[in-house]
Design an enzyme around this catalytic site. Structure first.
Site, PDB file in Angstrom:
ATOM      1  N   GLN A   1       1.242  -5.737   6.091  1.00  0.00           N
ATOM      2  CA  GLN A   1       1.643  -5.891   4.743  1.00  0.00           C
ATOM      3  C   GLN A   1       3.237  -6.513   4.043  1.00  0.00           C
ATOM      4  O   GLN A   1       2.811  -7.643   4.993  1.00  0.00           O
ATOM      5  CB  GLN A   1       1.711  -4.674   4.277  1.00  0.00           C
TER       6      GLN A   1
ATOM      7  N   GLU B   1       1.025  -1.042  -0.193  1.00  0.00           N
ATOM      8  CA  GLU B   1       0.260   0.036  -0.008  1.00  0.00           C
ATOM      9  C   GLU B   1       0.814   1.599  -0.379  1.00  0.00           C
ATOM     10  O   GLU B   1       2.182   0.758   0.883  1.00  0.00           O
ATOM     11  CB  GLU B   1      -0.047  -0.026   1.421  1.00  0.00           C
TER      12      GLU B   1
ATOM     13  N   ASN C   1     -12.129  -0.793  -0.669  1.00  0.00           N
ATOM     14  CA  ASN C   1     -11.095  -0.871   0.526  1.00  0.00           C
ATOM     15  C   ASN C   1     -11.992  -1.087   1.886  1.00  0.00           C
ATOM     16  O   ASN C   1     -12.480   0.085   1.990  1.00  0.00           O
ATOM     17  CB  ASN C   1      -9.903  -1.423   0.581  1.00  0.00           C
ATOM     18  N   GLU C   2     -12.689  -2.059   2.884  1.00  0.00           N
ATOM     19  CA  GLU C   2     -13.357  -0.918   3.966  1.00  0.00           C
ATOM     20  C   GLU C   2     -14.121  -0.330   3.805  1.00  0.00           C
ATOM     21  O   GLU C   2     -14.230   0.684   4.763  1.00  0.00           O
ATOM     22  CB  GLU C   2     -12.001  -1.466   5.137  1.00  0.00           C
TER      23      GLU C   2
ATOM     24  N   ASN D   1      -6.261   1.050   2.724  1.00  0.00           N
ATOM     25  CA  ASN D   1      -7.227   3.076   3.443  1.00  0.00           C
ATOM     26  C   ASN D   1      -6.892   4.064   1.720  1.00  0.00           C
ATOM     27  O   ASN D   1      -7.862   5.384   2.022  1.00  0.00           O
ATOM     28  CB  ASN D   1      -7.299   3.414   4.613  1.00  0.00           C
TER      29      ASN D   1
ATOM     30  N   TYR E   1      -6.610  -8.346  11.684  1.00  0.00           N
ATOM     31  CA  TYR E   1      -5.931  -8.010  12.796  1.00  0.00           C
ATOM     32  C   TYR E   1      -5.577  -8.623  13.996  1.00  0.00           C
ATOM     33  O   TYR E   1      -6.454  -8.289  14.511  1.00  0.00           O
ATOM     34  CB  TYR E   1      -4.934  -6.564  12.480  1.00  0.00           C
TER      35      TYR E   1
ATOM     36  N   GLU F   1      -6.822  -8.939   3.769  1.00  0.00           N
ATOM     37  CA  GLU F   1      -6.298  -8.134   4.900  1.00  0.00           C
ATOM     38  C   GLU F   1      -5.505  -9.021   6.002  1.00  0.00           C
ATOM     39  O   GLU F   1      -6.969  -9.970   6.708  1.00  0.00           O
ATOM     40  CB  GLU F   1      -6.162  -7.056   5.159  1.00  0.00           C
TER      41      GLU F   1
END
Ligand code: AHR
Length: 524
Positions: A351, A27, A172-173, A72, A244, A292
């Site tokens: 990442q 990212e 994304n999200e 993000n 996460y 992710e």
């Protein structure tokens, strides 16, 4: 000594791992790109500015697919800023990470880097500040052969042949209020569906992933997937998941159990996707893109003073230094992914470099492997094949795990956690790879495995990641402080395997058939 037993049968498999299960993510975030994979002027940089020392570690790590450009970041990104002559590209304020984005690295550089690293590109489109139109234009830019505005623009930028990007993430999200232009499930579902339709009209060969929840702990989880899929079910191949794992509480037993919540998360998303199918009387089965996943907690709450920091280019943010306990929890997540190979067909370690990453670099200096590098590299190299259904008998424990959401401390009970977590992968030539986590922090474990249908096996290799100091980590001064060491005590007799695992250890054992030889094998 704890005892555990495992029954495997060559004929009973969960599913076959997809190549894309072993992906990662870069990212525009901190020093992931700038100072990470790309650093013109670095002593090892090639003519395109790609750090060769990082490329070498990436090859050793073995990711198969790479997600880009966010995260993000993508929700405020204009892809047009990152293509064409580098000196004409605009600098922008990046509101995701409160940085200045110089745009010296963009889509074409990413594709070149993927080719250099031998990984498949996975592109995410901006469905935050932008809509289906920008997304369809990017598909045209990347995948259309020529003769139209955007395909000819690509050609004018020096890329005669289409990039042929197959895998696309629809935003994304988008469920998270802190995401740039987040949406309700209905708003997102409609935008994602329209983007998907146009993107596929341009290239019918692409595969699309709709955004699922940014975590199992968010309040909209479940309802979000249901509503999003109501709008997108016929238009996507995948629904995404993000997780996460954390050890905020400093409770390592709970931390090592937390990957079991990933198992539940996967099974719940499968149930929702299949319920949407059932409502439609559809035989269509959506697959999961766990695009992710990682361990992340130390650097997660540290952006409070971000505006005061100004708008730096590539600031050293999210540079989590991973220890042994993190690598063990991470190994548990690897096992969760393998054991759902039937439905999780893509996954991205988030990442790759510097920002919550298995590879660290110093800008202008060396690169090294973090502790989590090892379980990932082993899983990618040795985890390909048919994942067998393990029947595990092991003592269990119960714990509770804290997964904070903003300032809220959410607690999730996890009951009946087996001390042994294991995945077994048949590599196709009658050999087996075993991935085993001993979650008992204090006691070694003797594991007896009955691998039915595997008559004659020999140990090719057996490695453990174990350290008396669970806080030990690697760094520039001691890049090899933590690394796998031989697992000594593995005895094989026919299809029976006996091994002794150290307390709090991650273990990988590779077995092959040994024709005409039934002598028990011991490695040392
Ligand atoms: O990987 C870091 C960030 O975590 C990503 O940008 C975002 O999608 C997630 O919340």
């Amino acid at each position: 000594m704890r005892q555990a037993s495992v029954l495997l049968d060559r004929d009973f498999a969960i599913g076959t791992t997809d190549r894309r299960l072993f992906g990662a993510f870069v990212e525009h975030l901190g020093r992931c790109i700038y100072g990470g994979i790309y650093e013109p002027g670095h002593p090892t940089a090639d003519e395109r500015g790609f750090r060769r020392d990082v490329l070498e570690l990436v090859r050793e790590l073995g990711p198969t697919i790479m997600r880009y450009p966010g995260g993000n970041f993508v929700s405020g990104y204009n892809w047009e800023d990152g293509v064409g002559p580098a000196d004409k590209r605009p600098r922008r304020l990046d509101l995701a990470w409160f940085s200045t984005e110089p745009n010296s690295f963009g889509t074409n550089e990413f594709i070149d880097w993927c080719r250099a690293a031998s990984v498949e590109p996975m592109l995410a489109v901006n469905l935050g500040t932008r809509s289906g139109e920008a997304a369809r234009n990017l598909v045209e830019y990347c995948n259309h052969p020529g003769g139209t505005y955007y395909s000819d623009l690509r050609r004018a930028h020096g890329y005669e042949r289409p990039h042929g990007v197959k895998f696309w993430c629809l935003g994304n999200e988008m469920d998270r209020p802190s995401q740039i232009e987040y949406k309700t499930a209905q708003q997102y579902g409609l935008v994602a569906r329209e983007a998907a339709k146009m993107m596929r009209w341009i290239d019918p060969g692409i595969e699309l992933a709709a955004c699922g929840s940014s975590g199992r702990h968010v309040p909209t989880f479940g309802r979000w997937e249901d509503e999003v899929l109501e709008h997108t079910f016929e238009h996507v191949e995948y629904i995404s998941l993000h997780t996460y794992l954390n050890n905020y509480a400093g409770d390592t037993e709970a931390f090592l159990a937390s990957s079991d919540l990933m198992d539940r998360f996967i099974e719940e998303v499968v149930a929702i996707a299949d319920a949407v199918a059932a409502r439609r009387r559809s035989t269509r089965r959506l697959m999961l893109s766990f695009d992710e996943w990682n361990v992340w907690y130390r650097t997660r709450r540290s952006r409070a003073g971000r505006v005061e920091e100004g708008w730096p280019i590539a600031p050293p943010i999210l540079e989590e230094v991973y220890n042994v306990a993190d690598a063990l929890a991470f190994g548990g997540a690897c096992i969760s992914l393998l054991n759902h190979a039937d439905r999780v067909k893509a996954a991205c370690l988030a990442q790759l470099v510097n920002a919550i990453a298995p590879i660290m670099t110093e800008t202008g200096g060396p690169a090294w492997r973090q502790t989590i590098f090892y379980p990932f590299a082993q899983m990618s190299r040795l985890g390909r094949g048919r994942v067998l259904t393990p029947r595990v008998e092991s003592d269990t424990y119960s714990t509770s795990y804290c997964d904070p959401l903003g300032t809220q401390e959410l607690t999730f009970p996890i009951e009946s956690v087996p001390y042994l977590k294991i995945a077994a992968v048949d590599n196709g030539s009658r050999g087996l790879s075993l991935f085993a986590l001993n979650r008992d922090l204090h006691r070694p474990m003797q594991v007896s495995i009955d691998a039915r249908g595997y008559e004659i096996l020999r140990v090719v290799d057996a490695q453990q990641l174990h350290d008396a100091d669970l806080k030990a980590c690697n760094g520039k001064e001691a890049p090899d402080r933590v690394r796998p060491s031989p697992l000594e005590d593995v005895v094989v007799d026919g299809g029976r395997i006996r091994m002794t695992l150290a307390p709090a250890s991650w273990n990988v054992v590779i077995l092959e058939p040994r024709a005409n030889d039934r002598t028990p094998a011991r490695i040392s």
